[in-house]
Design a protein around this motif. Structure first.
Motif, PDB file in Angstrom:
ATOM      1  N   VAL A   1       0.850  -1.190   0.000  1.00 36.84           N
ATOM      2  CA  VAL A   1       0.000   0.000   0.000  1.00 36.84           C
ATOM      3  C   VAL A   1       0.887   1.242   0.000  1.00 36.84           C
ATOM      4  O   VAL A   1       1.761   1.391   0.863  1.00 36.84           O
ATOM      5  N   ARG A   2       0.649   2.119  -0.948  1.00 32.79           N
ATOM      6  CA  ARG A   2       1.363   3.397  -1.020  1.00 32.79           C
ATOM      7  C   ARG A   2       0.366   4.543  -0.994  1.00 32.79           C
ATOM      8  O   ARG A   2      -0.777   4.382  -1.389  1.00 32.79           O
ATOM      9  N   ASP A   3       0.823   5.692  -0.511  1.00 29.68           N
ATOM     10  CA  ASP A   3      -0.042   6.878  -0.444  1.00 29.68           C
ATOM     11  C   ASP A   3      -1.319   6.592   0.335  1.00 29.68           C
ATOM     12  O   ASP A   3      -2.415   7.005  -0.053  1.00 29.68           O
ATOM     13  N   SER A   4      -1.168   5.898   1.439  1.00 31.38           N
ATOM     14  CA  SER A   4      -2.320   5.614   2.292  1.00 31.38           C
ATOM     15  C   SER A   4      -2.977   6.920   2.733  1.00 31.38           C
ATOM     16  O   SER A   4      -2.293   7.890   3.064  1.00 31.38           O
ATOM     17  N   PRO A   5      -4.321   6.963   2.754  1.00 27.96           N
ATOM     18  CA  PRO A   5      -4.988   8.170   3.240  1.00 27.96           C
ATOM     19  C   PRO A   5      -4.800   8.408   4.737  1.00 27.96           C
ATOM     20  O   PRO A   5      -5.108   9.481   5.239  1.00 27.96           O
TER      21      PRO A   5
END
Length: 263
Positions: free
Chosen positions: A182-186
């Motif tokens: 997971v990248r750029d998780s909110p």
């Protein structure tokens, strides 16, 4: 009529502390029964305030010390891509709350890799999938190449996310592998590793644990049949049981007909 696995049961406790104690009691009950039957038990843990509270309550249960933990394996639904000694790691929280106090073989703790090791994020996600595959049952008719967790604990965010599967993102749609990078998780930190929905839903029991008024909307949507793409918690279900353990504050929008008052 829906089967037991597809029906969601809501169990309400008075407050967050009573909730943690109730879930911990049921957890120890379940593990003790399975161990007494000679079963190997796979448990999937979650992080967050309630995840830690449940494990601390389990550590305080007087029965915990009498269980033979040698056949119990612990996994994680997700992990934050931070250094091994970071307080943000779900592993670190679980060890401090319960695991380090158990007579448990080190190899039974299946932690995800950390950012200060040699693997990059994608390789770490793949490595965890490979480790899960080593414990896959011979009969995979109800699972994939991973163990069918006896209990999969999940927290639920105010946005309805579970593990690190956030609303309206690609990770919630993954069905062809066990883990996702997971990248750029909110929600910070931005990089994480998560189990995918097929792994979660092949668990025998999914136990979602949530407390607080800020979770009421997500709980209501999950029970109302919202799309799991937008409310991932709505798509979490165990093969045998799906239980949402909540406190009074989180239950504000739950229809009375769905409520089980805890004993």
């Amino acid at each position: 009529m829906a089967d037991a696995g597809t029906e969601k049961r809501v169990v309400i406790s008075d407050d967050a502390q009573a909730l943690a104690t109730s879930v911990a009691r049921r957890f120890i009950d379940r593990v003790a029964k399975q161990v007494d039957r000679g079963k190997t038990v796979h448990i999937c843990l979650t992080g967050g305030s309630m995840g830690g509270a449940v494990l601390r309550a389990a550590a305080a249960d007087p029965r915990t010390g009498g269980i033979d933990w040698s056949g119990v394996h612990f996994w994680w639904g997700d992990e934050r891509w931070v250094p091994r000694d970071s307080d943000e790691r779900n592993e670190r929280q679980a060890r401090a709350a319960l695991l380090d106090g158990l007579d448990l073989p080190a190899e039974n703790i299946h932690a995800m890799a950390s950012s200060d090791e040699t693997l990059d994020l994608d390789a770490a996600a793949t490595a965890y999938a490979d480790e899960l595959a080593q414990f896959a049952p011979a009969d995979r008719s109800e699972t994939g190449p991973w163990p069918g967790f006896d209990i999969c604990f999940l927290g639920v965010g105010p946005d309805g996310h579970i593990a690190s599967l956030f609303p309206d993102r690609r990770e919630i749609q993954i069905t062809d592998r066990a883990t996702a990078a997971v990248r750029d998780s909110p929600k910070p930190p931005p990089e994480r590793i998560s189990l995918t929905r097929p792994v979660i839903n092949s668990s025998k029991r999914v136990w979602m644990v949530l407390a607080g008024a800020d979770k009421a909307s997500a709980l209501g949507l999950a029970l109302a049949g919202a799309s799991y793409l937008s409310v991932p918690a709505a798509g979490a279900k165990g093969r045998k049981r799906t239980i949402l353990f909540v406190d009074e504050a989180a239950a504000a929008q739950v229809p009375p007909t769905l409520i089980d008052r805890d004993y």
